[in-house]
Scaffold this active site. Structure first.
Site, PDB file in Angstrom:
ATOM      1  N   ASN A 191       0.796  -1.233   0.000  1.00 17.83           N
ATOM      2  CA  ASN A 191       0.000   0.000   0.000  1.00 17.83           C
ATOM      3  C   ASN A 191       0.825   1.278   0.000  1.00 17.83           C
ATOM      4  O   ASN A 191       0.333   2.323  -0.417  1.00 17.83           O
ATOM      5  CB  ASN A 191      -1.003   0.016   1.171  1.00 17.83           C
ATOM      6  CG  ASN A 191      -0.341   0.000   2.537  1.00 17.83           C
ATOM      7  OD1 ASN A 191       0.876   0.034   2.650  1.00 17.83           O
ATOM      8  ND2 ASN A 191      -1.146  -0.056   3.576  1.00 17.83           N
ATOM      9  N   GLY A 208       3.784   1.331  -1.568  1.00 13.76           N
ATOM     10  CA  GLY A 208       4.640   1.210  -2.740  1.00 13.76           C
ATOM     11  C   GLY A 208       3.892   1.567  -3.998  1.00 13.76           C
ATOM     12  O   GLY A 208       4.114   2.616  -4.615  1.00 13.76           O
ATOM     13  N   ASP A 209       2.953   0.712  -4.382  1.00 15.44           N
ATOM     14  CA  ASP A 209       2.193   0.940  -5.609  1.00 15.44           C
ATOM     15  C   ASP A 209       1.441   2.273  -5.548  1.00 15.44           C
ATOM     16  O   ASP A 209       1.520   3.091  -6.472  1.00 15.44           O
ATOM     17  CB  ASP A 209       1.202  -0.203  -5.822  1.00 15.44           C
ATOM     18  CG  ASP A 209       1.862  -1.555  -5.727  1.00 15.44           C
ATOM     19  OD1 ASP A 209       2.280  -2.093  -6.762  1.00 15.44           O
ATOM     20  OD2 ASP A 209       1.966  -2.067  -4.597  1.00 15.44           O
ATOM     21  N   GLY A 258      11.378  -0.677  -0.638  1.00 15.71           N
ATOM     22  CA  GLY A 258      10.524  -0.382  -1.773  1.00 15.71           C
ATOM     23  C   GLY A 258      11.154   0.613  -2.730  1.00 15.71           C
ATOM     24  O   GLY A 258      12.197   1.221  -2.456  1.00 15.71           O
ATOM     25  N   GLU A 259      10.490   0.794  -3.868  1.00 13.37           N
ATOM     26  CA  GLU A 259      11.074   1.581  -4.954  1.00 13.37           C
ATOM     27  C   GLU A 259      10.866   3.083  -4.788  1.00 13.37           C
ATOM     28  O   GLU A 259      11.762   3.879  -5.078  1.00 13.37           O
ATOM     29  CB  GLU A 259      10.510   1.095  -6.282  1.00 13.37           C
ATOM     30  CG  GLU A 259      10.914  -0.350  -6.580  1.00 13.37           C
ATOM     31  CD  GLU A 259      10.332  -0.871  -7.870  1.00 13.37           C
ATOM     32  OE1 GLU A 259       9.653  -0.095  -8.577  1.00 13.37           O
ATOM     33  OE2 GLU A 259      10.549  -2.052  -8.179  1.00 13.37           O
ATOM     34  N   SER A 295      10.568   4.787  -1.995  1.00 12.67           N
ATOM     35  CA  SER A 295      11.451   5.275  -0.935  1.00 12.67           C
ATOM     36  C   SER A 295      12.910   5.239  -1.360  1.00 12.67           C
ATOM     37  O   SER A 295      13.712   6.086  -0.936  1.00 12.67           O
ATOM     38  CB  SER A 295      11.247   4.454   0.337  1.00 12.67           C
ATOM     39  OG  SER A 295       9.906   4.555   0.775  1.00 12.67           O
TER      40      SER A 295
END
Length: 354
Positions: A15, A17-18, A254-255, A257
């Site tokens: 939640n 991330g995407d 995650g990407e 961050s």
């Protein structure tokens, strides 16, 4: 010239991330004068990361009967989430269909980057006759670039750490370093905290899996040696960015961050989502190779990345020299900042295919 109209589809898996990536893209597009409709199956994360919304962005809950507006120019599905079949059929029925893009996850491996810009003709199903285009974010030339809104690095340079921490109610004591821990679970967190406690440190722990682990390791007082931790409430994306800007070092997951830590310019470690087949290890290795090819990365810093992405980790490796680590981050950040950002490239790509 009228605004280009975008429909951006997002299914929430991670939640923060995407939803986080899609919100940053939607807000960045809107800030550049585009009109954006974010169609998302679970909008609840937005209440935390973007409670005030953004001008030019309409949020719509995903439904199978969502309709294609006649004026939409570009349709973006984030991470191969597949828009509803009825919506795709409406695209196929248009005299001039909108440009249809699949925005992929951040790519580090060569095989992923080779897919950037490739067409995917739809030979069957509701989208028969359409072409879906692959858009691959990445670090190198030939990729779709990285999310970086205009003015980000200037805002970072003008940031006053102590004034912001004071305004949030998290002032640091004289001589304290600041660290941020935004990670997945890791078996070595308790040992990492012991190492961190060797010098005065204020540890900021945003909402997430790390909070209960830090509480279990430090006890209810959230203190150990020279270390004191603060468990933070939910942060907006702007607040999260500034928490990273306040840090002398950070661990992020995650990407979204990862990129915010990279643009910050301070020492950081990226923890990838662990996968049983070891795909995260290959992705990490490719990431470190990209970095090393652009700017020297101290070996000790690489060892920290590996440690944070090893499930059966032993004691933490020795801490890298802070100055060399920071210099390596800044050197790569400045190289990457010379490339066109993802939103700029996405707009140009979509309009060229339109």
């Amino acid at each position: 010239m009228s605004a280009v109209r975008w429909d951006l589809f997002c299914r929430v898996i991670d939640n923060l991330g995407d939803a986080g990536v899609c919100w940053r893209l939607a807000a960045d597009l809107a800030a550049r004068g585009e009109a954006v409709r974010l169609v998302i199956d679970d909008p609840s994360p937005l209440a935390h990361i973007a409670p005030d919304g953004a001008a030019g962005v309409e949020v719509l809950r995903w439904r199978d009967d969502v309709a294609l507006p006649a004026e939409v120019d570009v349709v973006v599905e984030a991470f191969a989430c597949d828009p509803p079949p009825r919506y795709v059929a409406q695209m196929a029925g248009c005299t001039r269909p909108p440009c249809w893009l699949n925005l992929e996850y951040l790519g580090t491996e060569a095989r992923a980057l080779r897919s950037h810009g490739l067409p995917s003709p739809q030979l069957e199903g509701p989208g028969r006759g359409l072409t879906k285009w692959w858009f691959q974010p990445g670090f190198g030339a030939g990729s779709g670039g990285l999310l970086r809104e205009p003015g980000l690095l200037a805002a970072r340079a003008a940031f006053e750490r102590d004034a912001w921490l004071q305004s949030m109610g998290w002032p640091r004591a004289p001589g304290e370093q600041v660290a941020v821990l935004f990670s997945y679970a890791h078996p070595g967190i308790a040992q990492w905290l012991v190492a961190l406690a060797s010098r005065p440190t204020l540890l900021l722990v945003p909402q997430g899996p790390a909070q209960p682990l830090v509480r279990a390791a430090l006890g209810p007082q959230l203190r150990q040696g020279a270390l004191r931790a603060l468990q933070l409430p939910w942060l907006t994306q702007s607040q999260f960015d500034r928490a990273l800007w306040s840090a002398d070092s950070s661990v992020v997951r995650g990407e979204d961050s990862l990129l915010r830590a990279l643009w910050c310019g301070s020492p950081f470690v990226w923890q990838l989502y662990p996968q049983r087949d070891g795909a995260h290890q290959r992705k990490l290795q490719a990431f470190l190779e990209h970095w090393a090819a652009e700017a020297p990365l101290p070996r000790a810093a690489s060892e920290w990345f590996v440690w944070w992405n090893t499930e059966a980790a032993g004691p933490p490796p020795r801490r890298p020299d802070a100055g060399a680590w920071r210099a390596a981050v800044l050197a790569w950040r400045d190289r990457l900042a010379q490339q066109a950002d993802l939103t700029t490239q996405l707009i140009g790509f979509a309009l060229a295919k339109r």
